[in-house]
Enzyme design. Structure first.
Site, PDB file in Angstrom:
ATOM      1  N   ASP A  64      30.902 -54.678  28.092  1.00 24.82           N
ATOM      2  CA  ASP A  64      30.817 -53.152  28.873  1.00 24.82           C
ATOM      3  C   ASP A  64      32.148 -52.538  28.447  1.00 24.82           C
ATOM      4  OD1 ASP A  64      29.524 -50.966  29.603  1.00 24.82           O
ATOM      5  OD2 ASP A  64      29.900 -51.493  31.552  1.00 24.82           O
ATOM      6  N   GLY A  65      31.893 -51.021  27.795  1.00 27.44           N
ATOM      7  CA  GLY A  65      33.184 -50.253  27.744  1.00 27.44           C
ATOM      8  C   GLY A  65      33.508 -49.939  26.358  1.00 27.44           C
ATOM      9  N   ARG A  72      33.924 -46.022  26.476  1.00 22.92           N
ATOM     10  CA  ARG A  72      35.151 -45.668  27.057  1.00 22.92           C
ATOM     11  C   ARG A  72      36.390 -46.008  26.359  1.00 22.92           C
ATOM     12  NH1 ARG A  72      33.351 -48.147  32.813  1.00 22.92           N
ATOM     13  NH2 ARG A  72      31.932 -48.838  31.467  1.00 22.92           N
ATOM     14  N   TRP A  73      36.306 -47.120  25.567  1.00 20.68           N
ATOM     15  CA  TRP A  73      37.499 -47.471  24.889  1.00 20.68           C
ATOM     16  C   TRP A  73      37.726 -46.222  23.758  1.00 20.68           C
ATOM     17  CZ3 TRP A  73      37.854 -48.423  19.519  1.00 20.68           C
ATOM     18  CH2 TRP A  73      39.004 -49.121  19.064  1.00 20.68           C
ATOM     19  N   ARG A 129      31.907 -42.502  20.009  1.00 18.27           N
ATOM     20  CA  ARG A 129      31.301 -43.866  20.627  1.00 18.27           C
ATOM     21  C   ARG A 129      31.193 -44.866  19.843  1.00 18.27           C
ATOM     22  NH1 ARG A 129      29.772 -43.679  25.988  1.00 18.27           N
ATOM     23  NH2 ARG A 129      28.272 -45.513  25.521  1.00 18.27           N
ATOM     24  N   HIS A 179      31.629 -49.279  19.282  1.00 19.74           N
ATOM     25  CA  HIS A 179      30.748 -50.278  18.895  1.00 19.74           C
ATOM     26  C   HIS A 179      30.912 -50.903  17.722  1.00 19.74           C
ATOM     27  CE1 HIS A 179      28.153 -48.729  22.056  1.00 19.74           C
ATOM     28  NE2 HIS A 179      27.893 -47.790  21.630  1.00 19.74           N
ATOM     29  N   GLU A 185      17.101 -51.306  28.662  1.00 21.97           N
ATOM     30  CA  GLU A 185      17.617 -49.895  29.169  1.00 21.97           C
ATOM     31  C   GLU A 185      18.207 -49.162  27.986  1.00 21.97           C
ATOM     32  OE1 GLU A 185      17.707 -52.867  31.349  1.00 21.97           O
ATOM     33  OE2 GLU A 185      15.972 -52.239  32.173  1.00 21.97           O
ATOM     34  N   LEU A 229      29.421 -74.578  18.212  1.00 21.91           N
ATOM     35  CA  LEU A 229      29.167 -73.477  19.645  1.00 21.91           C
ATOM     36  C   LEU A 229      27.593 -73.068  19.278  1.00 21.91           C
ATOM     37  CD1 LEU A 229      30.759 -71.626  21.555  1.00 21.91           C
ATOM     38  CD2 LEU A 229      30.763 -69.701  19.727  1.00 21.91           C
ATOM     39  N   SER A 286      23.206 -55.267  35.769  1.00 17.13           N
ATOM     40  CA  SER A 286      22.537 -54.528  34.773  1.00 17.13           C
ATOM     41  C   SER A 286      21.457 -55.237  34.106  1.00 17.13           C
ATOM     42  CB  SER A 286      23.530 -53.978  33.712  1.00 17.13           C
ATOM     43  OG  SER A 286      24.297 -53.018  34.288  1.00 17.13           O
TER      44      SER A 286
END
Ligand code: IPE
Ligand code: IPE
Ligand code: MG
Length: 236
Positions: free
Chosen positions: A15-16, A19-20, A28, A32, A62, A126, A191
């Site tokens: 998340d964020g 905001r970053w 925005r 991403h 969502e 992994l 969430s």
């Protein structure tokens, strides 16, 4: 950091990104872009630390509610990672699986996903899961519908339904439940992520935004995890 007990499965609510970007006066979308780069870096960090399963929440059921512009930017980024960065990881023995309802994604993205899963299915390094158009409630609805059909057609009986049956019929089939769930950016909610699977996971909330979450932050989370007294309802 020596002698740290490494969780087998780490899941992250990344998340964020927005905001970053905002904190840097950027759109925005740039958050991403940076967030996507960080996923790739963190893959190799997880591998180095000896984490076996790494699951990231990339796009929720969502998240379609966001502006058309932002959704389009996220899909473009996804396309590019599925066809380059993650493809490179698959060549480095990383196994990639996508969880979520892929039927709502563009046909070319679905094809990239299928190819990536197929090409990496025998990789033993992994185990990397990406949640795309994923919502835990949606996952449960899809599982219930298949189950109802199977009961109707006589393939299974109601007595066959137990906890193992449910675990084996979710998108995370064959993937052990997360030991450690991390959410970045200070928000303390789930969430709609892996509701069934996190029944006994330890939670860790990092204040930094996802693009700033790095190896040191992950080690901090694992150190905190090491202080936890894990219990599963038993008395120790
Ligand atoms: C997480 O960052 C990435 C996605 C949900 C796709 P956000 O886009 O939610 O960033 P904030 O929470 O608005 O800062
Ligand atoms: C959760 O983050 C989904 C992903 C990280 C992909 P959101 O930013 O969409 O969640 P809310 O809206 O804060 O709950
Ligand atoms: Mg957010």
């Amino acid at each position: 950091m020596d002698n740290l007990k490494i969780p087998r499965h780490v899941a992250v609510i990344m998340d964020g990104n927005g905001r970053w970007a905002k904190s840097k006066g950027l759109p925005r979308k740039m958050g991403h872009v940076q967030g996507g780069k960080n996923v790739e870096d963190m893959l190799y960090v997880c591998d180095d630390l000896g984490i076996k399963y790494f699951t990231v929440y990339a796009f929720s059921t969502e998240n379609w509610k966001r502006s058309e512009d932002e959704v389009a930017a996220l899909m473009t980024l996804l396309r590019s990672y599925l066809s380059s960065g993650f493809k490179k990881a698959a060549k480095n023995n990383v196994r990639i699986r996508i969880i979520g309802d892929r039927t709502r994604l563009a046909p070319d993205i679905q094809k990239l996903i299928e190819d990536l899963e197929e090409d990496s299915k025998n990789n033993t390094g992994l185990q990397f899961q990406i949640a795309i158009n994923y919502g835990s409630r949606d996952e449960i609805v899809r599982m219930m519908k298949r189950t109802a059909e199977d009961i109707k057609s006589g393939n299974i009986n109601p007595e066959d339904i137990n906890e193992d049956y449910i675990s084996n019929n979710l998108d995370t089939k064959d993937i052990p439940d997360p030991d450690l769930l991390i959410r970045t950016s200070g928000e303390q909610r789930i969430s709609n992520f892996l509701l069934w699977q996190i029944a006994y996971s330890e939670f860790y909330f990092a204040d930094c935004h996802w693009p700033d979450f790095n190896k040191d932050e992950l080690i901090k989370a694992i150190e905190e995890y090491n202080k936890r007294d894990r219990r599963f309802g038993d008395a120790k």
